[in-house]
Write an enzyme that holds these catalytic residues in place. Sequence first.
Site, PDB file in Angstrom:
ATOM      1  N   HIS A 201       0.854  -1.185   0.000  1.00 50.29           N
ATOM      2  CA  HIS A 201       0.000   0.000   0.000  1.00 50.29           C
ATOM      3  C   HIS A 201       0.895   1.241   0.000  1.00 50.29           C
ATOM      4  O   HIS A 201       2.110   1.135   0.159  1.00 50.29           O
ATOM      5  CB  HIS A 201      -0.907   0.018   1.244  1.00 50.29           C
ATOM      6  CG  HIS A 201      -0.130   0.184   2.507  1.00 50.29           C
ATOM      7  ND1 HIS A 201       0.453  -0.876   3.170  1.00 50.29           N
ATOM      8  CD2 HIS A 201       0.219   1.295   3.206  1.00 50.29           C
ATOM      9  CE1 HIS A 201       1.102  -0.428   4.236  1.00 50.29           C
ATOM     10  NE2 HIS A 201       0.990   0.877   4.277  1.00 50.29           N
TER      11      HIS A 201
ATOM     12  N   HIS B 172       5.873   5.853  -0.861  1.00 47.49           N
ATOM     13  CA  HIS B 172       6.585   4.653  -1.312  1.00 47.49           C
ATOM     14  C   HIS B 172       5.756   3.430  -0.942  1.00 47.49           C
ATOM     15  O   HIS B 172       4.779   3.526  -0.203  1.00 47.49           O
ATOM     16  CB  HIS B 172       7.964   4.569  -0.644  1.00 47.49           C
ATOM     17  CG  HIS B 172       7.879   4.410   0.844  1.00 47.49           C
ATOM     18  ND1 HIS B 172       7.693   5.487   1.684  1.00 47.49           N
ATOM     19  CD2 HIS B 172       7.912   3.312   1.633  1.00 47.49           C
ATOM     20  CE1 HIS B 172       7.619   5.055   2.931  1.00 47.49           C
ATOM     21  NE2 HIS B 172       7.752   3.737   2.930  1.00 47.49           N
TER      22      HIS B 172
END
Length: 183
Positions: free
Chosen positions: A47, A129
């Site tokens: 995620h 990220h």
Amino acid sequence: MSQKQDTLRLFIAVPLPSSVKEALQQWVSSHKHQLSFRKWTHPEDYHITLQFLGDTSQEQYEQLCQALASVKLSPFQLQLNELGSFGSKQAPRILWAGLSGDLPALQQLQQQVVANSGFQAEERSYRPHITIARYYEGKQPFQAAALADGLPPLAWQVDQFTIMRTGLGNIPMYTTLKSFKGS
């Protein structure tokens, strides 16, 4: 019941489509033997974090759901871009997949989520990220050359964000509690 048992450990995130999770997992499968990380992220747990909340009461969760319903999300494109690490160059803490695409739209979404969440923003700047692995423990210094044949430039549309619950010790570790769709 203790206070800890009455809370949920939460964060707000952009979920990834199956195609991106599969591409990341294929990269991991073909490179894992070269990279000595102690803990690899389960593919269902990939995620992009927008806001970490930590221990959250049921009352705070209900208020959070109401507040996040007002966040405006116009769908935008992201793409897998690069691989990198956080921590020391010889023994990084985190191996991550970076992003390109409409990063200003992602930044705007993150700022709206933080502003509406009612929780304090992190002091460090936002660095979006996807965490792939944690805790390098190789006997030799980390070799960034193993990252040279990077990720495929896979693009997708971001059209939702979610409230996620952490289940420490569970595999996968994260569960979606509520999703918020874009218009």
